[in-house]
Structures are given as C-alpha cells and as structure tokens.
Design a protein around this motif. Sequence first.
Motif: not given
Length: 760
Positions: A348-366
């Motif tokens: 799960v950590r690996k997936i979440l790291i990429y979600k953060y790296k992609m900025g998805l938590f801050d910009h989920p609709y970008q």
Amino acid sequence: MDTNYKINLSIVFFMFCSLATFAQPALNDQQIEQKVDALLKKMTLREKVGQLNQLKGNYSTDIYEQNIDLNEAIKRGEVGALTPYTNLDQMRKWQELAVDSSRLGIPMLYGADVIHGYRTIFPAPIGQASSWDMKKIQNAERIAAVEATAAGLMWNFTPMLDIARDPRWGRVMEGGGEDPYLVSQIARARVRGIQGDDLSKPNTMMATAKHFAAYGRAEGGQEYNSTEVSERTLREIYLPPFKAAQEEGIACMMNGFNAINGIPATANEFLLKQVLRKEWKFKGFMVSDANSIYELIPHGYAANKKEAAYKAFTAGSDTDLWANVYMEYLPELVKEGYIDEKDIDASVRKILIYKYKMGLFDHPYQYFNKKRFKKEIFTKAHKQASLELAEESMVLLKNENQTLPITKKAKKIALMGPLVNSREFKDLIGNWTGFSKPEDAIMLDQGFKDVKAKDQEIIFSQACEAWGKCPDALMDEAVEIAKKSDFIVLALGEQGYNSGECGSRADITLPGNQEELIERIAALNKPFAVLVMAGRPMVLTSVIDKIPALLYCWQPGTMAGEAIANLVFGKKSPSAKLPMTLPYALGQVPIYYNKLSSGRPKLDPKDKRWGLNSWSDVPNEPLFAFGHGLTYSKFEYGPLKVNKTTFGPEDTLEVSCTVKNTGNYDTDEITQLYIRDIAASVARPVKELKGFERFSLKKGEQKEVKFTLTLDDLKYWNDKMNFDVEDGTFRIMVGPASDNVQEVTVELKGYKSFFSKNVQ
Ligand code: BGC
C-alpha cells in the motif's frame, strides 16, 4: 485544494494562487514518507487492500462474472485505481466519490493502455523502433502523455518491453523487436517521454514496463503460451530493457500472462522478489496483468481464488488488475495469519507514495480539465510529429534499379490492394488504438492524391481482399487497370487486428490471394512497388524475387497516407532499419541475429558440405537481416579504426569510421556497432549490438562516426552467473546492418586471464 475553487477571488490573487498551486515545490521523499506513515495508521485493513484493487470503469460485471457495484465500492474506499473507458465528466464523478464520500478521501489512479498515442496515433511501437530515433520516440511518448493526461488518465500501461524472436507472436507489434540493447534504449526514451522530469505536473503520467518477464518468448509464438528460458538467456536477453526502465525511474511494472519454467510470472518470486526488489532495488509497484491473478487457477498453479491471491501477493505482485481477487481474499488471509499485515502495508505504501508524488492528494481533479481536453488533443503539432516519426519508421527493404521513388515521368499510377483505404480494421493505424477515431487517419488514397504532381493521375482499385479469397472479377479488373498504368503500387499486408494481443498466427505469409495479385502484376513487366502494412515481420520469400521495390510500412498511424506518399514520391527518403529479422522460411523461426555459434558453424553461405550447422532445404540466412534498411541515397563506409588493439580494464576503446553520403538524396543513416567475444567461459553470440547512431548527411557530406566501449560493455553472465568478462580477443564490427559489417579484432589484457582464474 484545486485551483478551480479559487475562482471568486480577485484576478490578481487568482493568478497568484494558481501559479502558486502548480509552482508549489513537490513534496520531498521524506515528507511523502511521513504523510504515508500517518495515513497508513488511519486505514482499516479493507481500506488498505482497497488501494491494491483496480477495477474497470465500464462494466460492473467482468468476464469472470463478479457483480461489483462500483460506486459503492469506491465509497467504501475499496478501489485504489480504475481503468475508466469513459468521458471526463464520469471520471470526475468517480473521483469525487473517492475524495468526498470515502472515509479517508484517498484519490484514485486512472490507468489505461496508451500504447502508441492517445488520439494522435504514432506508428506501432515496432515501427517506431525501426526509426532507431530515440529523440522522436521520446517525443511521441511525451505527446501521448500530454493527450492522455488531458483526457483524465494519469497512469499509462506502456512501454511494452518484451523482446520477441518469433514473429508468429501477435504482440510483436507492441514492442521494439529482438535486440536487448536497442529495446533498452527505447525503454529509456519511452519512460522519459511519459513520466517527464516531475510526476506532479498535470501533463506527466506514470509509466508501466510490461510484461515482466519473457512473455515474448511464448512457445511457438502462441498467445499466452508458456515460456522455457535459462536464467542466463533471461538475464541477457529478456531482462535488460526492464532494468533500463527501472534505472530511468519507472513507477510501475506489469506481470506477463505467461508461465516461466513452470511458474506463472504473476506469482514468480524469483522474478518479483529476487531480481526486481533484491537485486535491482525497484521502488515502484508491480501490477498484475488483466485478471492474471485469477488466471493462476486455469494455469494449474492455484486451486481457488484464495490460493491465487495468496500466491500472487506473497510472490510480490502488489496490485490486482481487474480480478478483484485481492479485495475478496487478502483481508481474510491476514486475519487467518497466512499473510502479515506489514506486508500489505508495504505494498500500500508504494501506491500511496506515487499518489503523493503525482500531487493527487492536493489536486485530485487536475487531470479532468476540459480546456486541456479541447485544446491539447490532436493538435497540428502532434500530427506533424506523428508524420515525421512515421516517415522514419518505414523500412525500404528492396529497391532494384531505383524503382522507387516514383518519378514525374509516371503519369498514370495505379494504387491497388485491400489496404488502400481501410479504416474499419485499423490496418494503417494498428491495434491498441482504443482512443483514436478511425476517421482521423489519412488513408493511402488521400495521401497519394495530396502528394502527387498535378499532371499525375491516381487510379484506385481494391484488387483483392485482405483476408480470405476474393472474386476473380475483382482481381481481373485490377490487372486491366494496371496494364494501362505507368507505375503500380500494391498496398498489401495484414489487417490491424491480425496482430496485437491474441493476434498470433501460425502462417505469416500474406493472407488471402495477395501473393497471386503480386504474381499477376509482376507478369505485366511494369515498374511496381509493394507496400506491406503489418504488425510483424512476414514471410515474403515466395514473392520477393518478383517484387522490384518493397517498403515495409508496419502500421504508420494517423498520418499513414501522407507519410507513405511522401516516401513513395520521393519527397523524403526512407531511412529506417529492421529491429527484427524477416525470416526466409517459417521453419527458421525463432530466428535472430545474435544467435550462438555451434561446433560446426557454416561460415560461408555457399558452403554446401555435409555436417554444418544448417538447414538442408533453406538457407541459414534470413530474407532480411536485423538492422537492414535502404535509403534512396548511398552511403560509403571508410575503414574501421580503433585507438588501441590491446586494451586494459581501465581503458576506453574508441571505435570510428567515416560515413559518406555518395548518393543523390539528403537523408539519414543508422550506423551500428556489434561485438563478439571470441572465447569465453560460456559460448557468446556471434554478434551483439553495443551501440548505434542515427545521423543526417546531405548528399556529398561525410561524418566520422565514433563509438566508445569500456570493460562494462563487454560483460556477460558468465559460467558462475556473475556479470563479468575475462581477457581475450574481441571482434569489433561496424556497419549499416547486422549482415554488412567491417571488423577489427582487439585484445583485452590485464583484467582476468582464463588460466590465472582457473589455475591458482
Ligand atoms: C494486456 C496488457 C494490458 C491489459 C489492460 C492485458 O490483456 O496483456 O498489456 O495492459 O490487458 O488493458
């Protein structure tokens, strides 16, 4: 927070905020780790497993008949990623469900196959590989990523890096051919193009190296078949492109559907743990192939879904693509003590790291930006890039007496064959183009009309069917048209769907009565050229002597008609070279240039003595060798030079030769460097590509082409399975094709001698 929410502020403040939003420095690795730690602490076991679960957006019922209410699953936080197959509005709605209606609001990833372009389609990957042009390949992927991210995708299931030595395998069209060095360079270019330099940008996306591993070695070229491969061949031939992708920082790898030496790739601990994690230190995540975790059951490797989930997960497959098996069984397996929750956390950590790296938590609709969707897809510049790569991707295999290009003297040109204007089967754009629109592509008839001189007339005829037999009348009519023409162009080959996944063929000659058409046209004794559209090397031996000019077009993409016409009418010269051997006979397959020698090598093709490593009915040589390709110009190679004939382990070997354009066209040449280790601890290939350069030369111009080799370039997996080399003689070969090289021999001394190694 997304910039859209700031719209009611003053314009200056808005601009400041939006700039600040995107210019905001991405989180550093340590900050990301801290955020992931905190988030993991809040997650329930089901929510964790949800991050490892990827579903399809277009059906709630998949082929294995699971009924999943997608909306509810998203709200429960049980969908980590989606393959959407829908429009931006629906994609945004699902993301809103994940962000606003699930307990922890973790955004989802959207991933799909953008294999050779999103809507602007570039040549099929095997065609792109024929260009040997890493800059243009990288740019094609950049454009594909710009378009795909403008359409809501943030994860691309490409590049396909399967080395293929068997053209019967349909998926040859998705890859870069037979050579590990060339495909490794392509891997690097593709990863750079897709991921860019910063995954948090709205126009970059995660790439996926697939299919890990050796799927291209499917026995008999049959789709999904199993693979038997020695560890040495695996490491030397099949793994290097994946290693290159890993070194470029690829985010994800995908399993193959195949079993390797009896163990399905999806649950292959040696590959997934030993090679990928322990040796390569791969930090990204491993996704299964579509339903491949479930398929451990029909493979005969798991008795039921629970066992399948256990075996795939514990072997190292982090996420489950479409089978929903992890969601069903991993929580239970943890509760029963078969799997440690810490291992779930690690995936799960690996997936979440990429979600953060992609900025998805801050910009989920970008990625769901309608302005971008309208402005950045299928632009003029993208089409131009596709055209230029298409022109570089088509290989002129034969051109007797300069039959091509068509000169202005030819006033009546017959353009005939089943692939002249065929959108329906994607013959010119190829398979894996799900987001393209058939009407976008320029067909051959259009391209020819646009490019011909004013006083030239083009007459079209279908002539025969692409698949199956055609009525005699259709071909008779075509022959009559050809009789009245000055030049005939035949557009032949395979339909788009004849290659790609499930496109394996046991007979790879031209289908239907296309060969008969060639024979009837050849009998007219008029100048003619054959264009072959195909997703694989085909066997053309029975007609090759009758064909004066042969342009192997692969599947050129959106701009096919224009690109082909530009080459055929000589606005540009072909300049591509084969990334995969064209066999002389199907019985030679698997066939590849970097074979091992034997104890009885046949060194001279004319040698007819008994007892040599040869076929008794066909030549050893292919019809066209790896690296072969002509231009409308001529290149002369000067003598091959090396800076030293004896070199030590610290030395750099400099290899050079001049190449001169002595013909009448400005065009590009691709010079190739091969080596052979003459005697080693294990038998080495007769040639191994170790360098190449593509360069432009105007007519009359010349250039000194230079390569450097170091000790590392000579290393191989030795008798002890170490990556190393010993002292000895090496053949260095340079030339325009694998079967057309000059050579010098050099001596490596002072590193490890055979005798000092063995007699100590
Ligand atoms: C293919 C993969 C592809 C996946 C998702 C599978 O059938 O083998 O290459 O990425 O489907 O479309």
